[in-house]
Design an enzyme around this catalytic site. Structure first.
Site, PDB file in Angstrom:
ATOM      1  N   HIS A 140     -29.163   3.578 -62.317  1.00 14.53           N
ATOM      2  CA  HIS A 140     -28.283   2.926 -63.297  1.00 14.53           C
ATOM      3  C   HIS A 140     -27.044   3.788 -63.573  1.00 14.53           C
ATOM      4  O   HIS A 140     -25.937   3.275 -63.716  1.00 14.53           O
ATOM      5  CB  HIS A 140     -29.024   2.643 -64.611  1.00 14.53           C
ATOM      6  CG  HIS A 140     -30.254   1.808 -64.414  1.00 14.53           C
ATOM      7  ND1 HIS A 140     -31.261   1.731 -65.337  1.00 14.53           N
ATOM      8  CD2 HIS A 140     -30.632   1.017 -63.378  1.00 14.53           C
ATOM      9  CE1 HIS A 140     -32.208   0.924 -64.877  1.00 14.53           C
ATOM     10  NE2 HIS A 140     -31.855   0.487 -63.686  1.00 14.53           N
ATOM     11  N   HIS A 174     -35.865  -1.005 -54.738  1.00 19.31           N
ATOM     12  CA  HIS A 174     -35.276   0.283 -54.377  1.00 19.31           C
ATOM     13  C   HIS A 174     -35.625   0.722 -52.958  1.00 19.31           C
ATOM     14  O   HIS A 174     -34.807   1.313 -52.269  1.00 19.31           O
ATOM     15  CB  HIS A 174     -35.698   1.356 -55.380  1.00 19.31           C
ATOM     16  CG  HIS A 174     -35.251   1.024 -56.771  1.00 19.31           C
ATOM     17  ND1 HIS A 174     -33.925   0.854 -57.092  1.00 19.31           N
ATOM     18  CD2 HIS A 174     -35.947   0.787 -57.901  1.00 19.31           C
ATOM     19  CE1 HIS A 174     -33.834   0.554 -58.375  1.00 19.31           C
ATOM     20  NE2 HIS A 174     -35.041   0.505 -58.877  1.00 19.31           N
TER      21      HIS A 174
HETATM   22 ZN   LIG Z   1     -32.972  -0.903 -62.596  1.00 21.71          ZN
END
Ligand SMILES: [Zn+2]
Length: 301
Positions: free
Chosen positions: A77, A260
């Protein structure tokens, strides 16, 4: 010239790690041209790990980096906020192994970077311009990149849950569109997974203050920030993970049901496939076609 950028001054904040539950102080510091983004562990005598794809380690629920004895978790983030505001060079100093989760979105990091200010440096930035399509598929998960004059992202998700069965969004990602439409979108998770994560020693810092928690019939938090906050957060994660290629991308990323692991594997493969891209000093200037008829009229007048 699109010059490289760093922060005008150092700035700090404090928070807790989503997975570790540890308290952590984070400082963002200016760095010289061509430094890139580097994470520094103040608690380990200042050892550093660069935010590049070759240092990716943990990719279970968050993106982690490690080099030798240094590791830093949940970097995505913050990276998304830095690259979207055009910060090429910065040192991120932490006194604990995990970036604070803040409110689960990138908005607090945007605020922090704006408070620090942005400084233009004296060397050109290099962009990774996509020349030909590339894709990666694992079962029902897919990611691809296509040539495009601008940085665009399309994301789609589908879950077997009444609240977010299918969401999709395409957008041109600019500094402004990221700040307005993507940065505030929060991390989400399913209530029934929370107990499982905790048994694995994960999500120890998780709460309704920093994640959307989805129960059987609705979200446990009072309200969503956007009707399609979930897919917006996936765009946020993808922008952060793709920052690990080390250059802003000029191309169109398209992902379906990614995470991810898929994002970072794709970032690594993209860098390896040196015929799929070239480094350039900036996107082509906006043409009348690209900016639309209304703007073209304004330009002509
Ligand atoms: Zn995230």
């Amino acid at each position: 010239m699109n010059a490289q950028r760093t922060l005008r001054r150092a700035i700090s904040c404090a928070g807790i790690g989503l997975h570790s539950g540890n308290k952590v102080t984070l400082s963002l510091k200016p760095a010289a041209v061509d430094t890139g983004i580097r994470f520094r562990r103040a608690d380990l005598g200042g050892l550093e790990v660069p935010a590049t794809v070759e240092h990716v380690c943990g990719i279970n629920h968050a993106t982690g980096l490690s080099r030798d004895a240094v590791s830093v978790d949940t970097v995505e983030h913050l990276l998304a906020a830095l690259v979207s505001l055009g910060i090429d060079n910065a040192v991120v100093e932490l006194n604990s192994p995990e970036v604070p989760i803040m409110d689960g979105s990138a908005a607090p990091f945007i605020y922090l970077i704006h408070e620090a200010g942005i400084k233009t440096q004296s060397k050109a930035r290099r962009y990774l311009k996509i020349l030909r399509a590339m894709s990666l598929t694992h079962a029902d998960k897919r990611i691809a990149v296509y040539p495009s004059d601008r940085f665009k992202v399309t994301y789609s998700i589908s879950f077997d849950h009444p609240l977010l069965r299918h969401q999709a969004r395409t957008m041109r990602v600019t500094e402004q569109s990221f700040v307005d439409e993507i940065a505030p979108a929060r991390t989400f998770g399913f209530l029934k997974e929370v107990e499982m994560l905790r048994q694995q020693g994960l999500a120890l810092g998780g709460s309704l203050e920093n994640a959307i928690v989805i129960g059987d019939t609705g979200v446990l938090n009072n309200a969503l920030r956007f009707e399609d906050e979930f897919v917006r957060h996936k765009i946020l994660d993808l922008v952060g993970d793709m920052a690990l290629v080390g250059h802003p991308i000029i191309g169109h990323l398209v992902a379906h049901r990614g995470g991810h692991a898929l994002h970072t594997e794709f970032a690594a493969r993209l860098l390896e496939d040196t015929e799929a891209w070239t480094l350039v000093e900036g996107p082509e200037p906006e043409t009348a076609d690209a900016i639309g008829i209304a703007d073209a009229v304004r330009v002509a007048q």
